[in-house]
Enzyme design. Structure first.
Site, PDB file in Angstrom:
ATOM      1  N   ALA A 267       0.863  -1.110  -0.045  1.00 41.11           N
ATOM      2  CA  ALA A 267       0.234  -0.092   0.032  1.00 41.11           C
ATOM      3  C   ALA A 267       0.895   1.196  -0.064  1.00 41.11           C
ATOM      4  O   ALA A 267       2.178   1.127   0.401  1.00 41.11           O
ATOM      5  CB  ALA A 267      -0.816   0.097   1.149  1.00 41.11           C
ATOM      6  N   GLU A 303      -0.374   2.841   6.941  1.00 40.33           N
ATOM      7  CA  GLU A 303      -0.434   3.795   5.923  1.00 40.33           C
ATOM      8  C   GLU A 303      -1.162   5.153   6.577  1.00 40.33           C
ATOM      9  O   GLU A 303      -0.632   6.064   6.449  1.00 40.33           O
ATOM     10  CB  GLU A 303      -1.383   3.459   4.863  1.00 40.33           C
ATOM     11  CG  GLU A 303      -0.841   2.078   4.162  1.00 40.33           C
ATOM     12  CD  GLU A 303       0.614   2.213   3.914  1.00 40.33           C
ATOM     13  OE1 GLU A 303       1.293   3.154   3.580  1.00 40.33           O
ATOM     14  OE2 GLU A 303       1.046   1.027   3.739  1.00 40.33           O
TER      15      GLU A 303
HETATM   16  N1  B3K Z   1       5.834   3.598   1.629  1.00 43.04           N
HETATM   17  C1  B3K Z   1       5.212   2.565   0.858  1.00 43.04           C
HETATM   18  C2  B3K Z   1       6.309   1.789  -0.021  1.00 43.04           C
HETATM   19  C3  B3K Z   1       6.819   2.200  -1.182  1.00 43.04           C
HETATM   20  C4  B3K Z   1       7.664   1.441  -2.069  1.00 43.04           C
HETATM   21  C5  B3K Z   1       8.191   1.894  -3.145  1.00 43.04           C
HETATM   22  N2  B3K Z   1       9.026   0.976  -3.989  1.00 43.04           N
HETATM   23  C6  B3K Z   1       4.562   1.608   1.734  1.00 43.04           C
HETATM   24  C7  B3K Z   1       4.771   1.581   3.201  1.00 43.04           C
HETATM   25  O1  B3K Z   1       5.625   1.233   3.641  1.00 43.04           O
HETATM   26  O2  B3K Z   1       3.829   1.971   3.768  1.00 43.04           O
HETATM   27 ZN    ZN Z   2       5.548   2.239   5.664  1.00 43.64          ZN
END
Ligand code: B3K
Ligand code: ZN
Length: 886
Positions: A267, A303
């Site tokens: 996500a 998230e």
């Molecule tokens: N921040 C995103 C992951 C992004 C990955 C990019 N290749 C999901 C998370 O850790 O919440």
């Molecule tokens: Zn994250």
């Protein structure tokens, strides 16, 4: 293709910043037009640095400087950079560009999910996807307020969404419409997101503790929307929890979440517009297992928690990725522990750490939690950054205490809201709020490799003293550097031989504590416990207080005592796991059933079935043997068939020894199959399904029971557990069950993923042929990451017997698949390539065959930067200590 290395010591603050960005999109599936207006300001201290914009696969149609169209000799594009050397001070840059969403299979930037006719458009920017949308300054320490206007055909794209607060919408000529969104708060480009298409919605509201009424909306293709209700409840629970536990409130007016089947990861936390892989958003009893429910709870919360740890306080550069990921994983773990079962969540997390992170840390892909260099940043979303990163935060929370940690977090948010910061800033805030110097903790972030903790005890009957020597050391790793001792919090308790907890009296301090947390902050330390009549049993690393390898787990008889009497649920399981590992070693060298530990532990387990207050989920975990990867990981050489055979025999012996209890327990918990998704029922189902699994291992006669279980199942957990028993037990009814399952779930993509995985992980000699055939199944798609993960990654990572076939055919097949997928989704291909990383640890024949495939891939033409990076690191030779040489 190889990207150059980016090194942490080369970091320079941005020479140019952007205050605002106005983006106008004319959206369509085949091509979309993007107009961008950037207000850029130069740092006076870097007056000699010209303006450069990042862009990839963005066709520049026009560029203006302060309103004037630039001639082609007034700027230049070299690779992924646009140079505007003459610009100085402050300027308004306007570009008009074209991008092609339907062609974008790499799933970075703007792309299409679903078919051309019905699918919707969505974007993914982290880490460097924004440059695939428009020319801009694409780095996390350049924060700007975005105004985004979307225009599209209303019939084809009835829903238009972007991050930020809504700022108007309306009709245009020719059946088109528009919608605008503005950010009240600056954000980095990686958090930008838009979505457009036909989507259904469910809505709710949350009133924050600060009194803001937030509209919550989950969007999904219409057939899936009914399955989003649970996620909406999870979101509300997460919002409330972050207010209560960390004083963090949401500060936009809307929070959108969108589900897609086409996503390279779990996500994405885009500000105000989270985008989810549907496997972490959809949940109803028929389409989600109990584990899926808990994953939805975890990922929705994760998230959401990024809103503060990541979005409002963001990362200065991608080296600091753990700053948002480790911290957010920790917050997610705490939330899920409080909403469900702390012991179960801890066991699950530690299992994941041991399986994924310890092996990563011991191989050529090892890197510090804060890496100091990278060539392809997308390859650093790893177990080390996430899971070990979370363990560091957990240790800090342990030593600061709940209130101290909260004080530190408050200061961190106060100081850095709206800023892009570093791990040092985080440690400074936690330290300053508690008058503690936390800089020694930086070593946890900068040193790769798993520390080894050794504990040696000696009892002196004369003085009634027990001395415990604690030592920390490190196995050599790929990035061997001078090593500094780490601060390791060691939580421990003492027990007598009957399992009674002993009071801890240490160094003359009369104690009435029964748990101590000792900070081992030097290579060795000696502790003396007084007033003891006998040598105590030490229960070390309670709650797994530090992510270290324990050199030896102690005497098996002591482990039986702890596995029977420890009142820390996690450490009770940890002792049980230690016994399993002990028995596994015995089986590997001969016959575990003959070992004295076997009988003693079976007696212990039999009693555990009768313990009224033992949490069923914990018992289920005590009955679940460590998997082959974890067991192999702790051996000097990994011999997959030998490990598989020994583990299977041990599991079979345990199952046969406990047959009566397993059957009684299975029958006693019959009602659990009908119960709902609350934690108690989930725990009971987990135990019941563990019993069923073991019964089928004990005797094929229980396949009939599994068959009935399959037919009677009213939830996916039960259905899938029974299917796994039948398929992995190679029961006569297996194919029938697979066919029924596929017919029932043919339209449910996330459930079909499970169907693929059950078969991909079947540890038989012909597993490869089955997997190969399944790639031709109507539901399999090479361009869908979930399908590739469910079938190919599951085969490569979770089916050691199948993948590591002696003739190397498993390797060849996965290498061919990597080449094929690399032309579509390089990030997915790179993940698959990690299956070869540990090649040096296998017996010579396998090692050579894995190496040959790595070389073949390295020599192949036109491989992506993502795969090239994994290959280069996997093949790199070690330093002088020779740790990585075969
Ligand atoms: N921040 C995103 C992951 C992004 C990955 C990019 N290749 C999901 C998370 O850790 O919440
Ligand atoms: Zn994250």
């Amino acid at each position: 293709m190889k990207k150059p290395l980016t090194c942490i010591e080369d970091y320079r603050p941005p020479a140019w910043r952007m205050q605002t960005i106005a983006l106008d999109f004319d959206l369509d599936v085949e091509q979309s037009w993007v107009s961008a207006r950037l207000h850029v300001i130069q740092d006076p201290a870097q007056a000699d640095v010209g303006l450069r914009l990042d862009g990839e696969n963005v066709e520049l149609l026009e560029i203006r400087l302060d309103g004037r169209v630039l001639a082609s000799d007034e700027y230049r594009i070299e690779g992924a950079l646009l140079f505007l050397d003459a610009v100085r001070g402050e300027a308004v840059i306007e570009t008009r560009s074209r991008i092609r969403p339907a062609d974008n299979k790499a799933m970075q930037g703007l792309y299409l999910s679903g078919g051309t006719e019905q699918g919707f458009l969505l974007s993914q920017c982290e880490a460097e996807g924004f440059r695939h949308i428009t020319w801009s300054i694409d780095r996390p320490d350049v924060l700007a307020r975005y105004t985004v206007t979307l225009r599209a055909d209303r019939a084809r794209f009835p829903v238009l969404l972007a991050g930020g607060n809504p700022d108007g919408a309306g009709e245009l000529a020719d059946g088109r419409h528009w919608a605008r969104f503005v950010d009240p708060q600056p954000k980095p480009s990686y958090l930008f997101a838009i979505v457009a298409g036909r989507l259904a919605v469910i809505e709710d509201r949350h009133c924050t503790a600060e009194g803001r009424l937030v509209s919550l909306k989950i969007w999904a293709p219409a057939p899936l929307i009914a399955r989003c209700r649970y996620a909406l409840d999870c979101l509300k629970a997460a919002m409330l929890w972050d207010e209560q536990r960390f004083g963090r409130n949401y500060r936009l007016d809307v929070f959108h979440v969108v589900a897609t089947d086409d996503f390279t990861m779990g996500a994405m936390e885009n500000t105000g517009l989270n985008i989810f892989n549907s496997k972490y958003l959809l949940a109803d009893p028929l389409h989600a297992t109990d584990d899926d429910y808990r994953h939805v709870l975890a990922v929705v919360a994760h998230e959401y928690f990024h809103n503060w740890t990541g979005n409002r306080v963001t990362c200065r550069d991608w080296f600091q990725l753990c700053l948002k990921e480790g911290l957010t994983v920790y917050r997610e773990q705490e939330f899920v522990s409080e909403q469900t079962s702390r012991t179960l969540r801890r066991i699950e997390d530690v299992r994941v750490l041991w399986r994924n992170q310890f092996s990563e840390d011991a191989g050529p892909l090892a890197h510090p939690v804060r890496p100091s260099q990278y060539s392809e940043i997308n390859n650093f979303y790893t177990a080390t950054v996430y899971e070990k990163g979370a363990e560091i935060v957990r240790m800090l929370a342990t030593v600061l205490g709940r209130d101290g940690f909260r004080r530190g977090m408050d200061l961190y948010f106060d100081r850095h809201d709206g800023a892009a910061v570093t791990v040092e800033d985080f440690l400074a805030a936690l330290g300053d709020a508690n008058q503690r110097e936390l800089s020694p903790w930086l070593a946890w972030y900068t040193q790769a490799g798993t520390p080894v903790l050794e504990a040696q005890g000696a009892f002196d009957a004369q003085t009634h003293c027990y001395t415990l020597e604690l030592t920390q050391s490190f196995a050599p790793v790929a990035t061997a550097l001078p090593r500094q001792a780490l601060p390791i919090p060691v939580a421990l308790a003492l027990f007598d031989a009957f399992g009674n907890r002993l009071k801890i009296e240490r160094n003359g301090v009369a104690g009435d504590i029964d748990e101590a947390v000792i900070l081992l902050d030097r290579p060795r330390m000696s502790l003396t416990f007084r007033h003891l009549d006998h040598a105590p049993i030490v229960s070390l690393l309670r709650g797994y207080s530090a992510p270290v390898r324990i050199a030896q787990r102690g005497d098996w008889a002591d482990l039986v005592v702890l596995a029977t009497h420890e009142d820390d649920g996690f450490n009770r399981w940890q002792a049980a796991d230690g016994l399993i590992r002990h028995l596994f070693m015995a089986e590997l060298q001969g016959d575990a059933r003959g070992a004295p530990a076997f009988g003693a532990w079976m007696t212990g387990l039999r009693r555990a079935f009768d313990e009224a207050d033992l949490d069923p989920a914990t018992l289920a975990e005590m009955l679940t043997l460590a998997d082959e990867i974890t067991l192999g990981e702790s051996l000097a050489e990994i011999d997959p068939p030998a490990i598989h055979a020994a583990r299977s025999r041990l599991e079979c012996s345990i199952a046969q020894a406990l047959q009566t209890e397993l059957l009684a327990c299975y029958e006693q918990l019959a009602a659990a199959s009908m119960a709902g998704a609350e934690p108690v029922a989930q725990g009971q189902r987990r135990l019941r399904n563990a019993c069923l699994g073991l019964l089928c291992r004990a005797d094929p006669q229980y396949h009939a029971l599994a068959h009935r279980h399959f037919d009677d199942a009213v939830c996916l957990s039960d259905k899938l557990a029974a299917l796994t028993c039948l398929v992995h037990g190679q029961a006569l009814a297996a194919q029938n069950a697979l066919d029924t399952f596929a017919a029932d779930y043919s339209t449910a993509a996330t459930v079909m993923d499970r169907w693929f995985s059950v078969q991909a992980t079947l540890p038989t000699a012909n597993a490869l042929e089955r997997v190969r055939a399944l790639t031709r199944h109507a539901a399999f798609r090479w361009d869908n990451p979930n399908k590739v993960y469910a079938l190919l990654l599951a085969f490569a990572l979770r089916n050691p017997v199948g993948f590591h076939r002696e003739d190397g055919a498993g390797y060849e097949f996965i290498a061919d698949s990597i080449r094929r997928i690399d032309r579509i989704t390089p990030q997915v291909a790179a993940r698959l390539t990690t299956a070869f990383a540990a090649w040096r640890r296998y017996p010579p024949t396998l090692r050579e065959r894995m190496h040959a495939q790595l070389m073949r891939l390295q020599e192949a033409a036109a491989m992506s930067a993502d795969v090239t990076d994994i290959l280069a690191r996997s093949l790199a030779h070690a330093d002088e200590d020779g740790s990585l040489r075969p």
